[in-house]
Every structure is written in C-alpha cells, then in structure tokens.
Write an enzyme that holds these catalytic residues in place. Structure first.
Site, mmCIF file in Angstrom:
data_model
loop_
_atom_site.group_PDB
_atom_site.id
_atom_site.type_symbol
_atom_site.label_atom_id
_atom_site.label_comp_id
_atom_site.label_asym_id
_atom_site.label_seq_id
_atom_site.Cartn_x
_atom_site.Cartn_y
_atom_site.Cartn_z
ATOM 1 C CD GLU A 12 -3.000 -1.297 2.160
ATOM 2 O OE1 GLU A 12 -2.761 -0.794 3.275
ATOM 3 O OE2 GLU A 12 -4.080 -1.843 1.870
ATOM 4 C CE LYS A 24 -3.665 -7.127 7.061
ATOM 5 N NZ LYS A 24 -4.461 -6.037 6.481
ATOM 6 C CG ASP A 56 -7.745 -5.744 4.878
ATOM 7 O OD1 ASP A 56 -7.141 -6.111 5.900
ATOM 8 O OD2 ASP A 56 -7.890 -4.562 4.559
ATOM 9 C CD GLU A 110 -10.040 -1.797 7.990
ATOM 10 O OE1 GLU A 110 -9.103 -2.360 8.578
ATOM 11 O OE2 GLU A 110 -9.906 -1.266 6.874
HETATM 12 C C1 GCU Z 1 -6.169 -2.543 5.714
HETATM 13 C C2 GCU Z 1 -6.584 -1.283 6.410
HETATM 14 C C3 GCU Z 1 -5.455 -0.293 6.430
HETATM 15 C C4 GCU Z 1 -4.185 -0.940 6.957
HETATM 16 C C5 GCU Z 1 -3.866 -2.194 6.193
HETATM 17 C C6 GCU Z 1 -2.716 -2.979 6.779
HETATM 18 O O1 GCU Z 1 -6.047 -2.316 4.343
HETATM 19 O O2 GCU Z 1 -7.709 -0.728 5.813
HETATM 20 O O3 GCU Z 1 -5.842 0.776 7.247
HETATM 21 O O4 GCU Z 1 -3.121 -0.071 6.899
HETATM 22 O O5 GCU Z 1 -4.969 -3.047 6.215
HETATM 23 O O6 GCU Z 1 -2.983 -3.978 7.440
HETATM 24 O O7 GCU Z 1 -1.580 -2.649 6.577
#
Ligand code: GCU
Length: 685
Positions: free
Chosen positions: A292, A366, A371, A399
């Site tokens: 990300e 995870k 997610d 979340e």
């Molecule tokens: C999800 C979440 C993010 C977080 C990411 C992660 O995408 O929405 O806020 O940073 O997981 O686990 O790194």
C-alpha cells in the site's frame, strides 16, 4: 487502578463467596522486582476490593503466618513437598506457573503461586484473581499453566498526532500532539489489562509509519519511548516499534535504503545499538514494506528476504526480532483485469522465499488472504513455509465488522481459523499448531492482533467489544480454550455471576457474528462497504476500483472464480485436501461459496436454498436478529449498572437501524440485478 478509566474485566466487585471469610492475611514473596511488585500489588488490591480485607505484603520473611496466606515463589526456592508430588514443576516454561492450595490445619491453608520466573508469578496472580472473581473456591485450586504461543502480541495502529488508523474508541492512549503522553496512569492500567490476559509484546505505533513516527527511533523520542517500555517491562511485556523502511534516507540522509548497500547496513546496526542503549529489552521492529505505497526492498530490485534479513542482522546481537508483514499485493489493479487475484498475492510473493530468512525474522500473516472480512478463507500461506518463522495476525478492531458500533463477537471466527486444518503435514496440521511452532520447529512464532482500544473511558467504544480484547488474549495464551469457557470468564469478571446475566450475554455474544454476517455481504464474497472509512453498505463501492476487491455481480450471477480449472488458480495454493474441497462446487462450504466460485443466482446451496433466496432470507434474519439482541439486553436492566446498560443499549439501537439499511440496500441491489423476486414476498424496494 492508576486512572479513572473503566476497569474492564479487572473489576473486582465484592464477591459473596469471599465476604466475612478469613481470607489471606499475608502475601509472602522472597525477592522483590518490578514484576513481583506488579503481581503482589494487584493481589492485594483485588482481594481487598472483593473481600473487604487487605493482606499485608511480607518480603523475604519466613512464611509462617497465623491464618491463611499466599506465597509467591520461583522454582529456585525451596518449596514444600506437597508442591512437588503430582505437579511437574520442572515442566514450567519461562512464563509458566503453578497455582495450588495446600491445606494446613494450624495455619488455615496456603495458596502457592510458583513461577519459573517472576513473569510466571505475575500471570499466576492474575489467574488467581480471575478464579476468585468467578467464585471458584480457593481450596479447589490446583493447576499448572504454560502459554502455548511464545509471542502473544498486540499491534497498535496509533499515530503520533493522537489519531488511530481504524480506531473506533477515541484517541491514542500513547500519543498526543506529536509526543508521548506524559501522564502514564492510563498506560499503567492498560499494561495491567494486557498482563492479565498474558500479552507479552506490544508495538505502539501504526504499521503505516509517517513522517513523525519515523522519528520514534531517534534520540529525540527514545527517552520517552523508554519510559513506556519500562512500564511494559514490569508487566512482562516487551515494546516493539513499527519502522519506516526508508529510515536511512529520511533520518540518516543516505541516498538509498538498498538492503545490500554496506552504508545502509551499517546505519541500521548503529541504530539498533542506540535503541538498545535506551531500551535493553526492546522487542524489535514491525515492518510493512512494499505494501500500500510503503517503501521497501522492491525499489532496489531486492527481495523481502534481503530487506528483512538486513534489519534482523542489526537486531540479532541484542535478541531482537523483525516481524515482517506479508500484506503485500498490487493495490493499483485494473478492475477490467480478471486474471490478477489479490487473494493470491501473499503466497505468490513469499512462498518461493522459504528458507531464505534469518532465524530472527518472523513473517506476520493475516488470517485471511484479503483483509479481515466478516468471512473469508484462511490464508494458504499459513503452514506453507516449513523453514520460515510465521505468526498469525488477527484484527480485533472491527474495521469491517461494525466498527464497535455493531456487536460482533469475534472469538467464534478466530476459533474457526485456529482450528482450520491446513493438512500441511497430514491431518491435524491446524493453524494453531503452525502459529505455536508445534508443526514446524520455529524459533520465533505466535499470534498478534490489531487492537481495538483508545482513550474512550471504556477502552473499546462499545463496552461489549471488551470481550473481543479479552478473548483474543486468552486464545493467544491457549488456543484450545473453548468459546464457552472464554465467554463465561469474561462475563463473570466484567458483569458478575448472576445467572440471567451470564445466560443472556452468552447468547448475545454467541449469535452476534452470524447476525452481522447475515445482514452484510453474503456467502464469503466480502467488501460491499463504503470506500475509505469502510462503514456501512455500498455494494459497488469497490467494484470498479484499483484495490482488487470485487464481487462481479451481473444479471446472471455473482462471485469470484478462484478455481484452478477456469479461474484465478487460487485454490491451488492450498494443500490437496483443501484445494479439492474448495475447487469443487459439490464440496465447497456454503459460507465461502462466492469467495471461490462465480455462480448463477439460481444455484442451489447445500442448505437447499438458491443463492438469491439465501441473500433475502439471511438479510431479513440478520436485521431481526438485532431486534432479538435488544430484547435480551432489555432483560438485564437492573442487573447491569445503568451507565453501562444505557451505553450498550444506545449502540444496539443504532445497530438495529443500520442493519435495516444494510438489509434493504443489499436486497434491493440483488433484486434489481437478478430480476428474481423473494419467494416470501417481503418488502424489497
Ligand atoms: C487494511 C486497512 C489499512 C491498513 C492495512 C494494513 O487495508 O484498511 O488501514 O493499513 O490493512 O494492514 O496494513
């Protein structure tokens, strides 16, 4: 307590079973330490609150007391023979303990808390208090405990401005205005709560490490971080930090963060040396890299093994570990491209690297490949790397499961994951045995979770969300505990032992996950939330986006074809037994059908219903289920203090309204897409 916050499950309300009895007059300890102090303070405080009598603490004295007493000891000390007889003291591990009542006519009986180390004494003290809160008679206490997972962690996603990424319970308890909070009362109470459930590692800042947090590992902040680490230390907890992979550039002014560059390696070695000067028991780094838009080794054409090993080498002399997250996928996907599958990403990236990581690197994975959805498959990467330390990551913060406005007890979901059989080494190769290191001989491993606390008075926003926090810790300690055992412990400590309270709350918690699932996205397909904040229904919110999270609904059907036969091939990442089960429509479980297959709305589930009728039925049931939760909670008026009763009722009412919104939007969307009506002719718009 050190602060005015809600006491959570460390409530210690007066207990009838302890009133008026001559409880323990003294607590003996041989040697003093910060950890022993935390243990005996808690014992004295808890016993006083519950019984009205306050035992004296005696350090180093002979434990010949008048009346009953508690003795805290380590195995190094000479202990009465009764303790050695049937209880294997030598079997205690570094964090294990024995709790045993030894009857003594003259003195009235002694309760022994024996640990291999002081940490065992601390955990034993909290265990004793838990039993007393649950009104277990002291004479019956006779047990030995060792934690099953070496690492039992919490990950905070706290930022230094005080905000919390995916936080639903106020602001950070650690940070405010780019500094660590000075008044540490709240942090001390937090450390007590964590120690009481056996947590032994906590990373205090967000995995997305921004400008300010990058500086946490500099002389500017390390003294403040060390103060928090000291509080944790006394409670058996090692502090970890999330770090920015590009720190050598941002902090050190280097031109690169290439893991094979000698200047970069030297920079990290010096940095590690500096950190350990401030925090001798520092746990290590949590790293989100090449994920990300975070920096990572890919920039330099290096692998995740190169990146993590470089950090691990720097931490190794001090016993530190690198916890490297596997949440790595293409977040700039083209929605038109049906071949790329986000679910495949972690396995595709990491499996080929098995055996290339240093033994103080742990891959953090995870529970599911997407997610933290309300329902998704278990990650096929877990158990697939015999020669690489792994640890499991859960999300306590809700979340995607109602953001602590909705009640959603996650212990049943986590139990499903922990008991999932990977078949990695034949039948019985469960996820819990992967995480605990029983399956492969991992040097470091365990379980971690994204925590749900903030500075709200009750820690978790929704008071009943405390059950998720508690339940996670208990499962990390012992994944074999049943949902029923954990639920009973939590309710009795938090709301007392009244039969109606236990009965109603047990049912509410037990049903809440299924209720939430029923009115949200169906049959494992996931998402359908508003983009960005992820709260509330939006069926196509992510359908034409870059994030790789699609349901592919059209006028004929929906779901993601992840088969080997003609889909993305994801099912092939599992060991044969699971690969076959998921590949075939005949054996794929209903609740994951749309995660693995694209089917017509008229496809018949094993339940006998068509997919479309299942969608309608489950959504009506889900919203009705919330009304039933409200009815149960109403029965507890007068049995639960008004403050907590009203607060929970307020959240349940919001949930009831919001679940109707979910129900109607999902039902209407699929009615309009499919053109197929509800057999029961209920209201669909
Ligand atoms: C999800 C979440 C993010 C977080 C990411 C992660 O995408 O929405 O806020 O940073 O997981 O686990 O790194």
């Amino acid at each position: 307590p050190y602060s005015a916050a809600d006491r959570g499950w460390l409530r210690y309300e007066p207990r009838d079973s302890l009133q008026g009895l001559p409880v323990w007059s003294r607590i003996f300890v041989s040697e003093w330490s910060d950890t022993v102090e935390a243990a005996v303070r808690e014992l004295r405080y808890g016993i006083r609150e519950m019984s009205g009598q306050s035992p004296d603490i005696v350090v180093g004295g002979e434990s010949l007391a008048q009346g009953a007493f508690i003795r805290c000891a380590t195995v190094r000390e000479s202990l009465p023979n009764e303790l050695h007889s049937d209880l294997p003291l030598q079997d205690l591990n570094e964090e294990g303990y024995l709790l045993k009542h030894v009857a003594d006519k003259e003195n009235g009986g002694c309760l022994y808390i024996v640990g291999r180390t002081d940490k065992g004494i601390l955990y034993g003290a909290f265990h004793l208090l838990r039993l007393l809160q649950m009104e277990v008679p002291a004479e019956r206490i006779d047990l030995v405990e060792n934690p099953r997972n070496p690492l039992r962690m919490m990950n905070h996603w706290d930022n230094m401005d005080g905000s919390i990424e995916r936080g639903y319970a106020g602001r950070s308890i650690f940070f405010k205005d780019q500094r660590l909070i000075e008044d540490d009362g709240r942090i001390r109470d937090y450390a007590r709560l964590m120690a009481s459930i056996g947590i032994n590692g906590i990373s205090i800042n967000n995995v997305n490490v921004h400008e300010a947090e990058t500086r946490l590992i500099t002389a500017e902040y390390l003294p403040q971080v060390a103060r928090v680490a000291g509080i944790f230390s006394a409670h058996g907890i090692r502090l970890f930090l999330s770090i920015n992979y590009a720190s050598p550039m941002q902090l050190g002014g280097l031109a690169t963060a290439d893991p094979l560059d000698s200047g970069v390696r030297q920079w990290w070695k010096e940095k590690a040396e500096e950190i350990y000067r401030y925090i001798p028991d520092f746990g290590g780094f949590v790293v989100k890299a090449d994920s990300e838009h975070r920096p990572g080794p890919f920039t330099y054409n290096r692998t995740h093994a190169d990146g993590s090993n470089m950090l691990a080498e720097a931490l190794a002399p001090y016993g530190g570990v690198v916890i490297w997250r596997c949440f790595v996928y293409n977040c700039m996907q083209d929605w038109r491209d049906r071949a790329t599958d986000r679910a495949r990403a972690a396995y595709d990236h990491f499996k080929p690297l098995d055996g290339q990581f240093r033994d103080n690197v742990i891959l953090q994975i995870k529970n599911g490949p997407m997610d933290f959805q309300v329902r998704e498959a278990v990650s096929p990467l877990l158990g697939a790397m015999p020669q690489t330390n792994q640890m499991l990551e859960f999300q306590i913060t809700q979340e995607y499961t109602g953001q602590q406005k909705h009640l959603c007890y996650l212990v049943p979901q986590w139990k499903d994951v922990l008991d999932f059989d990977t078949y990695a080494r034949g039948e019985g190769s469960t996820i819990q045995r992967v995480a605990s290191g029983e399956l492969y001989d991992y040097k470091h491993c365990g379980i971690t979770a994204v925590i749900n606390v903030g500075d709200d008075e009750n820690w978790t926003g929704h008071t009943l969300a405390q059950a998720n926090l508690y339940g996670y810790g208990r499962l990390a300690w012992n994944p074999d505990l049943s949902e029923a055992e954990i639920t009973e412990e939590w309710i009795k400590q938090t709301f007392g032992t009244h039969a109606a309270v236990v009965e109603q709350l047990t049912t509410m918690l037990a049903e809440s996950w299924r209720i939430y699932e029923n009115y949200t996205s169906p049959l494992g397909v996931g998402w359908m939330v508003n983009p960005g904040h992820h709260y509330g229904p939006n069926v196509d919110g992510y359908e034409y986006s870059v994030w790789g999270t699609y349901h592919f609904a059209d006028c004929h059907g929906m779901g993601v074809n992840r088969t080997v036969k003609d889909g993305t091939g994801y099912t092939g990442q599992y060991f044969a037994e699971n690969a076959e089960r998921y590949e075939s429509l005949d054996s794929c479980p209903d609740e994951l059908l749309l995660f693995f297959h694209h089917v017509p709305y008229t496809h018949r589930l094993h339940s006998g219903k068509t997919v479309i009728q299942h969608i309608y039925d489950s959504h009506f049931e889900g919203a009705d289920g919330v009304e039933a939760l409200i009815e149960r909670w109403r029965l507890l008026e007068g049995l639960v203090d008004p403050k907590r009763h009203e607060a929970v009722m307020g959240r349940l009412r919001h949930q009831a309204e919001h679940s109707k919104e979910w129900r109607d939007i999902i039902n209407t969307y699929f009615y309009r897409k499919s053109g197929i009506g509800d057999e029961l002719k209920r209201m669909i718009y």
